[in-house]
Write a protein that holds these residues in place. Structure first.
Motif, PDB file in Angstrom:
ATOM      1  N   MET A  96      -0.034   3.704   2.073  1.00  9.79           N
ATOM      2  CA  MET A  96      -0.206   4.325   3.380  1.00  9.79           C
ATOM      3  C   MET A  96       0.931   4.040   4.447  1.00  9.79           C
ATOM      4  SD  MET A  96      -4.062   2.695   4.461  1.00  9.79           S
ATOM      5  CE  MET A  96      -3.877   1.052   4.206  1.00  9.79           C
ATOM      6  N   THR A 121       0.962  -1.172  -0.044  1.00  6.05           N
ATOM      7  CA  THR A 121       0.128   0.102  -0.076  1.00  6.05           C
ATOM      8  C   THR A 121       0.844   1.304  -0.076  1.00  6.05           C
ATOM      9  OG1 THR A 121      -0.154   0.584   2.297  1.00  6.05           O
ATOM     10  CG2 THR A 121      -1.348  -1.278   1.553  1.00  6.05           C
ATOM     11  N   SER A 171      -8.213   2.404   1.271  1.00  8.69           N
ATOM     12  CA  SER A 171      -7.101   3.524   1.335  1.00  8.69           C
ATOM     13  C   SER A 171      -7.456   4.167  -0.040  1.00  8.69           C
ATOM     14  CB  SER A 171      -5.655   2.508   0.970  1.00  8.69           C
ATOM     15  OG  SER A 171      -4.822   3.474   0.604  1.00  8.69           O
ATOM     16  N   GLN A 176      -1.159   6.477   9.222  1.00  6.39           N
ATOM     17  CA  GLN A 176      -2.353   6.486   8.696  1.00  6.39           C
ATOM     18  C   GLN A 176      -3.346   5.267   8.816  1.00  6.39           C
ATOM     19  OE1 GLN A 176      -0.910   7.289   4.541  1.00  6.39           O
ATOM     20  NE2 GLN A 176      -1.488   9.476   4.587  1.00  6.39           N
ATOM     21  N   LEU A 177      -2.620   3.984   8.761  1.00  6.23           N
ATOM     22  CA  LEU A 177      -3.363   3.162   8.993  1.00  6.23           C
ATOM     23  C   LEU A 177      -3.963   2.780  10.467  1.00  6.23           C
ATOM     24  CD1 LEU A 177      -4.747   0.239   8.462  1.00  6.23           C
ATOM     25  CD2 LEU A 177      -2.246  -0.909   8.818  1.00  6.23           C
TER      26      LEU A 177
END
Length: 248
Positions: A31, A29, A65, A35-36
């Protein structure tokens, strides 16, 4: 897969020391680790499986996402009695579906997406990928009704609206008639109030009310509109004594 996934806002998530989850997050990803965590702690995620219902105490959490325009499944392990959850790894949607041999329900995909993106973006995806919901079907009916009524609303079309009290409940109800279809002569009246002074019309109208299941003795008001003209009150409960509607 759980049949009742839920968003668990109070769950505490963290990354283990082995950094395996961070490596998979970075390779699969765009991310960041923060952020996760923000998505998970804000409750913008859907639990697909219940970690408390298997021996390994592992659960699967669906997130969307926005930067990837894609869904991912976070595998977590409940690692303390207080309910803390360690992030074990991050799977792509296809990986999770391949492991479970079953696609993720589109309603879950929509819920995960809708918690992250703008409403119009989520709704556009829903309309393109899911069956119409009740709101969509109602809007379609209204659009179709607008087209139909727009084609019919010339000056000769007369619509009657009858307000009445339902038998046994006294709830005020309304029924509508396109009088022109059943009694075309109504279009000849210059003043629609003249209808209620015409015996032939009253007999036809009374029979129409009976067929529609309207209790004549409980009618409160009769209103009418010609074409696109404003609605006019033809009679109220007090005036029925002088111009009674008769059942045929």
């Amino acid at each position: 897969m759980s049949t009742a996934p839920s968003v668990r806002v109070a769950q505490r998530f963290h990354y283990p020391d082995d950094e395996h989850a961070l490596k998979r997050l970075g390779s699969r990803t765009t991310m960041t680790a923060i952020q996760l965590l923000d998505l998970l702690h804000a409750g913008r995620a859907i639990w697909l499986t219940n970690a408390e219902r298997n021996l390994k105490r592992r659960g699967h959490v669906l997130v969307y996402s926005e930067s990837d325009c894609a869904w991912f499944v976070v595998v977590v392990a409940i690692d303390d009695p207080a309910g803390g959850a360690a992030i074990v790894t991050v799977l792509e949607q296809a990986q999770f579906e391949n492991d479970f041999r079953k696609p993720i329900d589109k309603s879950y995909l929509f819920r995960a997406m809708a918690s992250v993106v703008k409403p119009d973006v989520a709704n556009d995806w829903r309309k393109a990928n899911m069956p119409p919901n009740r709101k969509d079907r109602r809007a379609a009916r209204l659009r179709a009704g607008t087209v139909d009524s727009g084609a019919l609303l010339d000056h000769d079309v007369v619509i009657f609206k009858v307000d009445y009290r339902a038998t046994g409940t006294d709830v005020v109800m309304r029924t509508e008639f396109n009088v022109t279809r059943g009694y075309p002569a109504v279009a000849a009246f210059d003043d629609l109030k003249e209808c209620l002074g015409n015996d032939a019309f009253l007999q036809w109208f009374g029979a129409s009310l009976v067929r529609a299941g309207v209790p004549i003795d409980r009618v409160l008001a009769i209103k009418a509109a010609r074409g696109q003209e404003p609605l006019v009150t033809l009679a109220t409960e007090d005036s029925f004594a002088t111009a009674p509607v008769q059942a045929a």
